[in-house]
Design a protein around this motif. Structure first.
Motif, PDB file in Angstrom:
ATOM      1  N   LEU A  36      98.566-104.864  59.028  1.00  0.00           N
ATOM      2  CA  LEU A  36      97.638-103.800  58.623  1.00  0.00           C
ATOM      3  C   LEU A  36      98.351-102.763  57.760  1.00  0.00           C
ATOM      4  O   LEU A  36      97.716-102.021  57.020  1.00  0.00           O
ATOM      5  N   GLY A  37      99.665-102.721  57.814  1.00  0.00           N
ATOM      6  CA  GLY A  37     100.451-101.830  56.976  1.00  0.00           C
ATOM      7  C   GLY A  37     100.424-102.203  55.504  1.00  0.00           C
ATOM      8  O   GLY A  37     100.911-101.455  54.661  1.00  0.00           O
ATOM      9  N   GLN A  38      99.836-103.351  55.169  1.00  0.00           N
ATOM     10  CA  GLN A  38      99.726-103.802  53.775  1.00  0.00           C
ATOM     11  C   GLN A  38      98.438-103.307  53.116  1.00  0.00           C
ATOM     12  O   GLN A  38      98.222-103.548  51.925  1.00  0.00           O
ATOM     13  N   LEU A  39      97.590-102.625  53.867  1.00  0.00           N
ATOM     14  CA  LEU A  39      96.284-102.177  53.345  1.00  0.00           C
ATOM     15  C   LEU A  39      96.455-100.872  52.578  1.00  0.00           C
ATOM     16  O   LEU A  39      96.089 -99.793  53.040  1.00  0.00           O
ATOM     17  N   ALA A  40      96.971-100.977  51.375  1.00  0.00           N
ATOM     18  CA  ALA A  40      97.365 -99.801  50.585  1.00  0.00           C
ATOM     19  C   ALA A  40      96.202 -98.870  50.258  1.00  0.00           C
ATOM     20  O   ALA A  40      96.409 -97.672  50.056  1.00  0.00           O
ATOM     21  N   SER A  41      94.976 -99.373  50.213  1.00  0.00           N
ATOM     22  CA  SER A  41      93.812 -98.549  49.873  1.00  0.00           C
ATOM     23  C   SER A  41      93.159 -97.913  51.095  1.00  0.00           C
ATOM     24  O   SER A  41      92.213 -97.139  50.958  1.00  0.00           O
ATOM     25  N   LEU A  42      93.653 -98.232  52.292  1.00  0.00           N
ATOM     26  CA  LEU A  42      92.988 -97.810  53.524  1.00  0.00           C
ATOM     27  C   LEU A  42      93.010 -96.292  53.698  1.00  0.00           C
ATOM     28  O   LEU A  42      94.056 -95.659  53.582  1.00  0.00           O
TER      29      LEU A  42
END
Length: 98
Positions: free
Chosen positions: A54-60
């Motif tokens: 979930l740490g890859q969700l840069a737009s979150l």
């Protein structure tokens, strides 16, 4: 349970599955949703650890995983979410340091 196939929805911007009776773990494949801005999975019966992917969700911007049965530590990868405005992890069984 949450189908891992949801990780294929490349254009998805919001995923809200609040207030259900979903059980099982959070699929690591959700970390592939590059356009995702909102992930709400609160008030279910989700268990297991929070996937580091979930740490890859840069737009979150919003991550709400509160009111589940999640355990383990908070992944340090969540610290990479530079756009994150709201993080709710309360009312789980998380452990370790912040």
């Amino acid at each position: 349970s949450i189908p891992q196939e949801l990780g294929r929805l490349a254009s998805l911007k919001e995923l809200s599955l609040n207030n259900n009776q979903l059980s099982g773990s959070i699929p690591k494949e959700l970390g592939q949703l590059a356009s995702l801005k909102v992930l709400w999975l609160r008030n279910n019966q989700l268990s297991g650890s929070i996937p580091q992917e979930l740490g890859q969700l840069a737009s979150l911007k919003e991550l709400k995983l509160n009111d589940n049965q999640l355990s383990g530590s908070i992944p340090k990868e969540l610290g990479q979410l530079a756009s994150l405005k709201e993080l709710k992890l309360n009312d789980n069984q998380l452990s370790g340091s912040i």
